[in-house]
Design an enzyme around this catalytic site. Structure first.
Site, short mmCIF file in Angstrom:
data_model
loop_
_atom_site.label_atom_id
_atom_site.label_comp_id
_atom_site.label_asym_id
_atom_site.label_seq_id
_atom_site.Cartn_x
_atom_site.Cartn_y
_atom_site.Cartn_z
N HIS A 11 -2.90 -2.18 1.62
CA HIS A 11 -2.98 -3.58 2.05
C HIS A 11 -1.63 -4.10 2.54
O HIS A 11 -0.57 -3.56 2.20
CB HIS A 11 -3.47 -4.46 0.90
CG HIS A 11 -2.54 -4.44 -0.28
ND1 HIS A 11 -1.39 -5.21 -0.34
CD2 HIS A 11 -2.57 -3.72 -1.43
CE1 HIS A 11 -0.76 -4.98 -1.48
NE2 HIS A 11 -1.46 -4.08 -2.16
N GLU A 15 1.37 -12.19 -1.70
CA GLU A 15 2.24 -13.24 -2.23
C GLU A 15 3.00 -12.76 -3.47
O GLU A 15 4.16 -13.10 -3.67
CB GLU A 15 1.42 -14.49 -2.56
CG GLU A 15 0.86 -15.18 -1.32
CD GLU A 15 -0.04 -16.35 -1.64
OE1 GLU A 15 -0.43 -16.49 -2.83
OE2 GLU A 15 -0.35 -17.13 -0.72
N GLU A 89 -6.09 -1.30 -7.28
CA GLU A 89 -4.76 -0.89 -7.72
C GLU A 89 -4.82 -0.46 -9.19
O GLU A 89 -5.76 -0.83 -9.91
CB GLU A 89 -3.80 -2.06 -7.55
CG GLU A 89 -2.36 -1.84 -8.00
CD GLU A 89 -1.68 -0.69 -7.29
OE1 GLU A 89 -2.05 0.47 -7.58
OE2 GLU A 89 -0.78 -0.94 -6.46
#
Length: 231
Positions: A11, A15, A89
């Protein structure tokens, strides 16, 4: 795109990547740079005339949105997408949400590197009463509570990623499908290690950058040959 290729993409920057936090299963948004990275990855794929039959991603929106940006740029938003927690993840346990520099200051660079990059060393675990426990999230309500991680090593991550490859993705490859997988640094590390038989020490040095397409090459019998970044 050749029929014997699979494309992997981590990805775009999130943030929490920007805030230098351990993210794991926390559902962080892409930041502006991450969105731009996803679009640029698509431009690289378009330049090389990549076109896909199948797409796979995790249940985390930083990967889902990266895939959406890529498919939009490729004019393939109609493509059916399979989403699975098995591509998430690795779960960083009690480290999730903590600033990486502060964790290094507390535990030392060597220990944190082992938690982050080694094969079989897990970070400190959470318990099921922790607000970070994924069992509190409805997207994981279909999972047996014993399958929900409390903190994972790369080895534990691989134990959920590899069955997904074997049962879902590899049959598509055998049927000559052109496949795109957008996931996460450690789920992709686990897959690459498995396919290319990278030893547990060498995997320490593999760090997958955000939104950089990785091309997996297979022979006509669908055995992995080599892999490289698309630049």
């Amino acid at each position: 795109m050749k029929i014997n290729q699979v494309v992997l993409i981590r990805h775009g920057q999130s943030e929490w990547n920007t805030l230098n936090k351990f993210t794991g299963w926390h559902d962080a948004e892409l930041d502006k740079k991450g969105k731009d990275e996803a679009k640029f990855a698509a431009i690289l794929l378009k330049k090389e005339k990549f076109f896909f039959d199948c797409a796979h991603t995790s249940l985390l929106k930083r990967a889902i949105h990266t895939l959406q940006y890529i498919l939009d740029e490729l004019n393939q938003t109609w493509l059916s997408v399979k989403k699975s927690w098995r591509l998430n993840e690795r779960h960083y346990g009690a480290l999730e949400g903590l600033n990486k520099d502060e964790v290094i200051e507390k535990y030392g660079q060597k220990q944190v590197l082992l938690w982050r990059r080694s094969f079989d060393i897990s970070p400190p675990q959470i318990n099921i009463k922790d607000k970070r426990f994924p069992g509190n999230d409805p997207r994981y309500s279909h999972l047996n509570i014993h399958d929900i991680p409390l903190g994972e090593s790369l080895e534990k991550t691989a134990k959920r990623v590899i069955p997904y490859w074997n049962k879902i993705v590899y049959p598509e490859l055998k049927n000559n499908k052109k496949i795109l997988i957008v996931a996460h640094g450690n789920s992709l590390r686990a897959l690459i290690q498995h396919l290319y038989k990278i030893d547990n020490k060498a995997i320490l040095d593999l760090n997958i950058p955000t939104a950089q397409p990785i091309i997996l090459d297979f022979d006509n019998e669908k055995n992995p040959i080599k892999w490289h970044y698309l630049t």
